[in-house]
Structure formats: structure tokens, C-alpha cells
Design a protein around this motif. Structure first.
Motif, PDB file in Angstrom:
ATOM      1  N   ASP A  49       0.811  -1.216   0.000  1.00  0.00           N
ATOM      2  CA  ASP A  49       0.000   0.000   0.000  1.00  0.00           C
ATOM      3  C   ASP A  49       0.846   1.268   0.000  1.00  0.00           C
ATOM      4  O   ASP A  49       0.317   2.378  -0.101  1.00  0.00           O
ATOM      5  N   VAL A  50       2.168   1.111   0.140  1.00  0.00           N
ATOM      6  CA  VAL A  50       3.073   2.267   0.051  1.00  0.00           C
ATOM      7  C   VAL A  50       4.082   2.045  -1.070  1.00  0.00           C
ATOM      8  O   VAL A  50       4.089   2.759  -2.075  1.00  0.00           O
ATOM      9  N   LEU A  51       4.945   1.045  -0.923  1.00  0.00           N
ATOM     10  CA  LEU A  51       6.034   0.878  -1.888  1.00  0.00           C
ATOM     11  C   LEU A  51       5.538   0.512  -3.283  1.00  0.00           C
ATOM     12  O   LEU A  51       6.023   1.067  -4.281  1.00  0.00           O
ATOM     13  N   TRP A  52       4.592  -0.422  -3.379  1.00  0.00           N
ATOM     14  CA  TRP A  52       4.126  -0.837  -4.714  1.00  0.00           C
ATOM     15  C   TRP A  52       3.556   0.343  -5.506  1.00  0.00           C
ATOM     16  O   TRP A  52       3.994   0.586  -6.639  1.00  0.00           O
ATOM     17  N   ILE A 112      12.210  12.405  -7.672  1.00  0.00           N
ATOM     18  CA  ILE A 112      11.187  13.288  -7.108  1.00  0.00           C
ATOM     19  C   ILE A 112       9.989  12.485  -6.598  1.00  0.00           C
ATOM     20  O   ILE A 112       9.319  12.883  -5.639  1.00  0.00           O
ATOM     21  N   ILE A 113       9.712  11.324  -7.216  1.00  0.00           N
ATOM     22  CA  ILE A 113       8.636  10.445  -6.750  1.00  0.00           C
ATOM     23  C   ILE A 113       9.084   9.706  -5.490  1.00  0.00           C
ATOM     24  O   ILE A 113       8.344   9.608  -4.506  1.00  0.00           O
ATOM     25  N   MET A 114      10.316   9.194  -5.510  1.00  0.00           N
ATOM     26  CA  MET A 114      10.850   8.492  -4.340  1.00  0.00           C
ATOM     27  C   MET A 114      10.848   9.398  -3.114  1.00  0.00           C
ATOM     28  O   MET A 114      10.538   8.958  -1.992  1.00  0.00           O
ATOM     29  N   ALA A 115      11.155  10.668  -3.324  1.00  0.00           N
ATOM     30  CA  ALA A 115      11.245  11.609  -2.212  1.00  0.00           C
ATOM     31  C   ALA A 115       9.897  11.926  -1.592  1.00  0.00           C
ATOM     32  O   ALA A 115       9.839  12.549  -0.525  1.00  0.00           O
ATOM     33  N   ALA A 116       8.815  11.487  -2.218  1.00  0.00           N
ATOM     34  CA  ALA A 116       7.479  11.704  -1.636  1.00  0.00           C
ATOM     35  C   ALA A 116       7.203  10.756  -0.480  1.00  0.00           C
ATOM     36  O   ALA A 116       6.316  11.018   0.343  1.00  0.00           O
ATOM     37  N   ILE A 117       7.944   9.652  -0.390  1.00  0.00           N
ATOM     38  CA  ILE A 117       7.759   8.722   0.725  1.00  0.00           C
ATOM     39  C   ILE A 117       8.262   9.394   1.996  1.00  0.00           C
ATOM     40  O   ILE A 117       9.420   9.839   2.050  1.00  0.00           O
ATOM     41  N   PRO A 118       7.449   9.503   3.036  1.00  0.00           N
ATOM     42  CA  PRO A 118       7.905  10.174   4.251  1.00  0.00           C
ATOM     43  C   PRO A 118       9.205   9.608   4.830  1.00  0.00           C
ATOM     44  O   PRO A 118       9.994  10.337   5.418  1.00  0.00           O
ATOM     45  N   GLN A 119       9.443   8.315   4.656  1.00  0.00           N
ATOM     46  CA  GLN A 119      10.654   7.682   5.210  1.00  0.00           C
ATOM     47  C   GLN A 119      11.684   7.381   4.124  1.00  0.00           C
ATOM     48  O   GLN A 119      12.489   6.458   4.252  1.00  0.00           O
ATOM     49  N   HIS A 120      11.706   8.165   3.056  1.00  0.00           N
ATOM     50  CA  HIS A 120      12.540   7.805   1.900  1.00  0.00           C
ATOM     51  C   HIS A 120      14.027   7.779   2.237  1.00  0.00           C
ATOM     52  O   HIS A 120      14.774   6.939   1.726  1.00  0.00           O
ATOM     53  N   VAL A 167       3.965   3.639  -5.080  1.00  0.00           N
ATOM     54  CA  VAL A 167       4.966   4.692  -5.311  1.00  0.00           C
ATOM     55  C   VAL A 167       5.967   4.246  -6.361  1.00  0.00           C
ATOM     56  O   VAL A 167       6.303   5.016  -7.274  1.00  0.00           O
ATOM     57  N   PHE A 168       6.449   3.018  -6.276  1.00  0.00           N
ATOM     58  CA  PHE A 168       7.453   2.552  -7.230  1.00  0.00           C
ATOM     59  C   PHE A 168       6.870   2.414  -8.635  1.00  0.00           C
ATOM     60  O   PHE A 168       7.616   2.354  -9.615  1.00  0.00           O
ATOM     61  N   HIS A 169       5.526   2.381  -8.737  1.00  0.00           N
ATOM     62  CA  HIS A 169       4.876   2.375 -10.053  1.00  0.00           C
ATOM     63  C   HIS A 169       4.278   3.751 -10.388  1.00  0.00           C
ATOM     64  O   HIS A 169       3.369   3.862 -11.210  1.00  0.00           O
ATOM     65  N   ASN A 170       4.809   4.782  -9.725  1.00  0.00           N
ATOM     66  CA  ASN A 170       4.439   6.182 -10.018  1.00  0.00           C
ATOM     67  C   ASN A 170       2.980   6.501  -9.723  1.00  0.00           C
ATOM     68  O   ASN A 170       2.403   7.385 -10.361  1.00  0.00           O
ATOM     69  N   ARG A 171       2.368   5.815  -8.744  1.00  0.00           N
ATOM     70  CA  ARG A 171       0.979   6.079  -8.390  1.00  0.00           C
ATOM     71  C   ARG A 171       0.899   6.623  -6.957  1.00  0.00           C
ATOM     72  O   ARG A 171       0.407   5.969  -6.041  1.00  0.00           O
ATOM     73  N   LEU A 172       1.381   7.834  -6.791  1.00  0.00           N
ATOM     74  CA  LEU A 172       1.341   8.479  -5.477  1.00  0.00           C
ATOM     75  C   LEU A 172      -0.088   8.625  -4.963  1.00  0.00           C
ATOM     76  O   LEU A 172      -0.332   8.623  -3.751  1.00  0.00           O
ATOM     77  N   ASP A 173      -1.039   8.753  -5.888  1.00  0.00           N
ATOM     78  CA  ASP A 173      -2.427   8.950  -5.484  1.00  0.00           C
ATOM     79  C   ASP A 173      -3.009   7.736  -4.764  1.00  0.00           C
ATOM     80  O   ASP A 173      -4.006   7.857  -4.037  1.00  0.00           O
ATOM     81  N   LEU A 174      -2.392   6.559  -4.936  1.00  0.00           N
ATOM     82  CA  LEU A 174      -2.907   5.340  -4.317  1.00  0.00           C
ATOM     83  C   LEU A 174      -2.127   4.928  -3.063  1.00  0.00           C
ATOM     84  O   LEU A 174      -2.495   3.960  -2.406  1.00  0.00           O
ATOM     85  N   ALA A 175      -1.060   5.661  -2.736  1.00  0.00           N
ATOM     86  CA  ALA A 175      -0.235   5.303  -1.585  1.00  0.00           C
ATOM     87  C   ALA A 175      -0.892   5.755  -0.281  1.00  0.00           C
ATOM     88  O   ALA A 175      -1.449   6.851  -0.202  1.00  0.00           O
ATOM     89  N   ARG A 176      -0.814   4.901   0.737  1.00  0.00           N
ATOM     90  CA  ARG A 176      -1.412   5.204   2.046  1.00  0.00           C
ATOM     91  C   ARG A 176      -0.300   5.553   3.031  1.00  0.00           C
ATOM     92  O   ARG A 176       0.060   4.793   3.920  1.00  0.00           O
ATOM     93  N   PHE A 177       0.247   6.767   2.876  1.00  0.00           N
ATOM     94  CA  PHE A 177       1.363   7.200   3.709  1.00  0.00           C
ATOM     95  C   PHE A 177       0.966   7.372   5.175  1.00  0.00           C
ATOM     96  O   PHE A 177       1.787   7.230   6.072  1.00  0.00           O
ATOM     97  N   GLU A 178      -0.281   7.694   5.403  1.00  0.00           N
ATOM     98  CA  GLU A 178      -0.711   8.075   6.739  1.00  0.00           C
ATOM     99  C   GLU A 178      -1.042   6.887   7.624  1.00  0.00           C
ATOM    100  O   GLU A 178      -1.365   7.049   8.802  1.00  0.00           O
ATOM    101  N   ALA A 179      -0.963   5.677   7.113  1.00  0.00           N
ATOM    102  CA  ALA A 179      -1.508   4.528   7.828  1.00  0.00           C
ATOM    103  C   ALA A 179      -0.599   3.966   8.916  1.00  0.00           C
ATOM    104  O   ALA A 179      -1.011   3.091   9.670  1.00  0.00           O
TER     105      ALA A 179
END
Length: 462
Positions: free
Chosen positions: A85-88, A164-172, A90-102
Motif C-alpha cells: 500500500d506504500v512501496l508498490w 522526485i517520486i521516491m522523495a514523496a515517501i515520508p521515510q525515503h 509509489v514505485f509504479h508512479n501512483r502516489l495517489d494510491l499510496a497510504r502514507f498516513e496509515a
């Protein structure tokens, strides 16, 4: 020869043909070295304590299979949560589907610490350790913290996103710092390596030392492209086996007056299946000669159906296919044959061989071995045409395919028409080049090349 230790999320018996591509690739070396394959058992213990799990060991010939149970809490946060729900996305350029807050990161780190703690006592001094995929990025860092000094390599089977996409992960920063605990990082494509280098320079303020060497966080690592392949001879043999021949004969008989276009995918938002179906509709709209003569067979095998995003794409796909069949279908011809279930691997080569056009058009993919399997299954005397997304890692190798931008519906339809109209001589020429390419860099080349590079790495502290 040093013993090979393979670590992956799931473990397979390398003696079994149906075990999958990784087992085929690594089985020979594991058997030769009396190797160890370590990973999750697939068992989830309800009510078990987080950070704990029972270890199971069994022999598969000369190979030791060591598997670990996970508690429900660890499984849901490590596997379903952070990995998928985070890495998959983001690594496929779908930031809109990542659940960073969970808050999944704690379980991801805890599970990797558990894997490291259970693996360490099983290791021998001269082992070479090969860790696979995004589930286990921090494993080497956890092993190093516990005193592991063996050579450790990592291979990422999915794409690495742009900096720039990788850097969107809070723990990148923690995540990429973990990669520098490895001696060798293997990526699918040169573009992935370029993304890694850009991250090292821009985000980690490190440096590229040349010869695929990078320095950051006070550590040095080698990172290169090692595109994974298939066992061409094994897949070609499957093409001539009974199950595949029966499938080929059935398809040729049922569709004797049709040209088949074929897509075989997991039902995943990264595969671009709705985009492909829309392009097929565009083909029928703008090239009416294909009506009643062209059929799209789309196999979309189930995956992660409890996740909302997958339910959404299934409903969208069913609606699209139904609309096309309603608008263009005849009593004796349905334009789209949509199948939402698994097809036996032994039958897939026959399907591929019967298809005039193979459609491999993901929005983003690490490699996509279906593209290579389609090429391997073709009749060299009358081969089909591969239509391949430029955003699949395979596009760097399979340059004789017809490359498309899957986001461009009209452009993809145009290329489908080009494929259907391609003269035999051109089809043969393209296929010959493609087949030679996948033979030269097959799955055995991939294994040898990576393990040779890892064996040449300097162990920590030397």
C-alpha cells in the motif's frame, strides 16, 4: 564454491516446474552449493505476538527451505500495508494510491528485523546472500547491525521511481540509506539506475564514482542494471507440449476466420488494461475492416481483490468490455473475450502462438516477462507481432517490438493496426532479432552475471 543463500518474501521448491521463474533461475545454483532459501511461510498466526514467528526447515534435494510464520499484525503492516500500500504504488508512479498516513512503517521494520534475527544463526561464514524485492529493502541493514559480514546483494524486481517520486515517501531517506548496506544493488533497467543515481546526487548529496559505484551516507555500493530474462528453451519446450498444442489447435479452430490480439496480465492498475481496451475500441472505430475479423482476448488473473483499487479497476474493465461488445458485437462475433481467472501455465504458450498480436502495454513495469514469453512461443516461419509499452523495462532490450505510449489511446490503436497489417518478411525479421536477444540475455545469463558481480564485491571491513 560459496553457498548461495536466497531471501525472498515467499519460498518455492526449486525442483517443481510450477514453482515460478525465480525458482527456475536460482534452482541450479542452490542445488550445486547446497543452498538455503529463506522467507515467509505464507502462514499468518492469528493472535500471535508481533515481532515473533516460528521457523520451519525442510529439505528439497540439496536445498534447505527455511520459512517463518508471521503474526497477523506483522503480516498486515509489513506485507499488505507498507509493501503493497506504500512501496508498490509509489514505485509504479501512483502516489495517489499510496497510504502514507496509515503507520505501516513500524511493522515493515519489525518484520525485517525478525527475518534478520531468524536468518543470522543459519548463515555460514563464506555464504553469499541474495535478497529479493521491495518487501526486504532494509534486510541487509538489519543483518549488518547484528554483525553479519557476508557479501549481500539485492535485486529489485519492480521499477525504481524517479528521484522526485521516491522523495514523496515520508521515510525515503531511511529506505535508501538501507540500500547502502548491500554490496551490490541490481535493477531491471538502465533507466532505473539513472533514477538511483539522480537520487544519490540530489537527495543523499552523495557522488557517482564511476564503474557503477556510488557513495553516500558514509558507505559505498555498486548499483547496475541486470535485466531478468526467461528460460527460452524451457518455454519453447512448453510450446510443443500437449497442453499447449491442444490450446493452440482449439484457438485456431474456434477463431479460424479471426485475427487474435492477446493480453495476459494480473489485474493490477500498473498493467494499463483499461487503456489497452480503449485503444482496441479505437481500432474498431477507425479501422472498420477489423470488425468481425479481429478479436481481443484479455486474460486478467485475480490479485489482491480485497483492496479497493483492484475492485475499482475490475468494475471499470468489465464495463468497458461490455460496452464494446454491446456496440460492435454480432451474433457470431464478440470483439472482446475477457477472462478474469488464472490460466494454467502449460496452456499459455499455445495461446501466445495462436495470437497474431501480443499486447504488453503496462503503464509502468519493472521488466514484464510475458513480452519475452510471447516472443519465445512464436512460430519463426509465421510469427506474431509484439506491441510493447515503452514504460516496461523490457523495452530497453526488445527494440524490434512495436513500442507504444499506453497513455496515448489513438497512437496505440494505430500501432495495433500496423501490427495486424505487417508483412510476413518484416515479422520474421523482427522476431529473429527479438528471439536472439532474449536468448543472449536469458534467465541463466541474469543469474550468472549478478552472482559473478556479487562474488567480486569486497566484503565489509576488508
Amino acid at each position: 564454491m560459496s553457498r548461495l543463500v536466497v531471501v525472498s518474501n515467499r519460498v518455492a521448491d526449486p525442483r517443481k516446474q510450477a514453482a515460478g521463474g525465480l525458482a527456475v533461475a536460482l534452482g541450479e545454483t542452490l542445488q550445486q552449493t547446497g543452498g538455503l532459501w529463506f522467507g515467509w511461510s505464507g502462514t499468518v498466526i492469528e493472535g500471535g505476538p508481533a515481532g515473533e514467528g516460528e521457523l520451519h526447515k525442510q529439505q528439497a534435494g540439496k536445498v534447505t527451505l527455511a520459512t517463518l510464520d508471521l503474526s497477523r499484525e506483522d503480516h498486515d503492516s509489513y506485507y499488505l500495508g507498507y509493501s503493497n500500500d506504500v512501496l508498490w504504488p509509489v514505485f509504479h508512479n501512483r502516489l495517489d494510491l499510496a497510504r502514507f498516513e496509515a503507520g505501516f512503517i513500524g511493522g515493515y521494520r519489525r518484520a525485517n528485523q525478525l527475518f534478520a534475527r531468524k536468518l543470522l544463526p543459519l548463515l555460514k561464514e563464506d555464504d553469499i546472500i541474495w535478497v529479493h524485492d521491495y518487501h526486504l529493502i532494509p534486510l541487509a541493514a538489519e543483518l549488518r547491525a547484528m554483525g553479519c559480514r557476508q557479501r549481500i546483494g539485492f535485486f529489485l524486481h519492480i521499477p525504481l521511481p524517479p528521484q522526485i517520486i521516491m522523495a514523496a515517501i515520508p521515510q525515503h531517506e531511511w529506505l535508501t540509506r538501507s540500500l547502502f548496506a548491500y554490496d551490490l544493488i541490481g535493477l531491471q533497467a538502465r533507466q532505473d539506475q539513472e533514477h538511483f543515481e539522480r537520487y544519490v546526487l540530489s537527495e543523499a548529496h552523495g557522488e557517482a564514482l564511476g564503474n557503477d559505484m556510488y557513495r553516500a551516507y558514509g558507505q559505498t555500493v555498486r548499483c547496475g542494471a541486470f535485466p531478468i530474462g526467461i528460460d527460452v528453451d524451457e518455454f519453447a519446450a512448453l510450446t510443443h507440449a500437449k497442453e499447449a498444442r491442444d490450446m493452440y489447435d482449439t484457438m485456431k479452430r474456434e477463431y479460424s476466420t479471426r485475427r487474435l490480439l492477446l493480453g495476459i496480465d494480473r489485474l493490477d492498475y500498473s498493467k494499463g488494461i483499461p487503456n489497452r481496451v480503449r485503444a482496441f475500441r479505437e481500432l474498431l472505430a477507425h479501422y472498420p475492416e477489423n470488425r468481425r475479423s479481429a478479436t481481443l482476448i484479455q486474460i486478467a488473473s485475480p490479485t489482491r481483490e480485497t483492496v479497493d483499487a483492484y475492485g475499482d479497476i475490475r468494475r471499470e474493465l468489465e464495463s468497458l468490455c461490455g460496452a464494446i461488445n454491446g456496440d460492435y458485437g454480432e451474433l457470431d462475433w464478440m470483439p472482446v473475450r475477457y477472462i478474469h481467472r488464472n490460466v494454467a501455465r502449460k496452456r499459455v504458450p499455445g495461446l501466445c502462438r495462436a495470437a497474431a498480436v501480443g499486447l504488453v502495454t503496462p503503464l509502468r513495469d519493472g521488466m514484464n516477462l510475458v513480452a519475452k514469453e510471447y516472443v519465445a512461443a512464436q512460430d519463426p516461419a509465421d510469427p506474431g507481432v509484439l506491441v510493447l509499452s515503452r514504460f516496461a523495462g523490457a523495452a530497453e532490450q526488445l527494440k524490434e517490438a512495436l513500442l507504444v505510449n499506453p497513455y496515448d489511446t489513438h497512437g496505440t490503436a494505430e500501432v495495433m493496426q500496423q501490427a495486424l497489417q505487417m508483412p510476413l518478411e518484416e515479422r520474421r525479421h523482427r522476431h529473429q532479432k527479438l528471439l536472439q536477444g532474449i536468448r543472449d540475455q536469458d534467465v541463466h545469463w541474469w543469474r550468472r552475471t549478478f552472482l559473478q558481480a556479487l562474488s567480486e564485491a569486497t566484503p565489509p571491513g576488508d
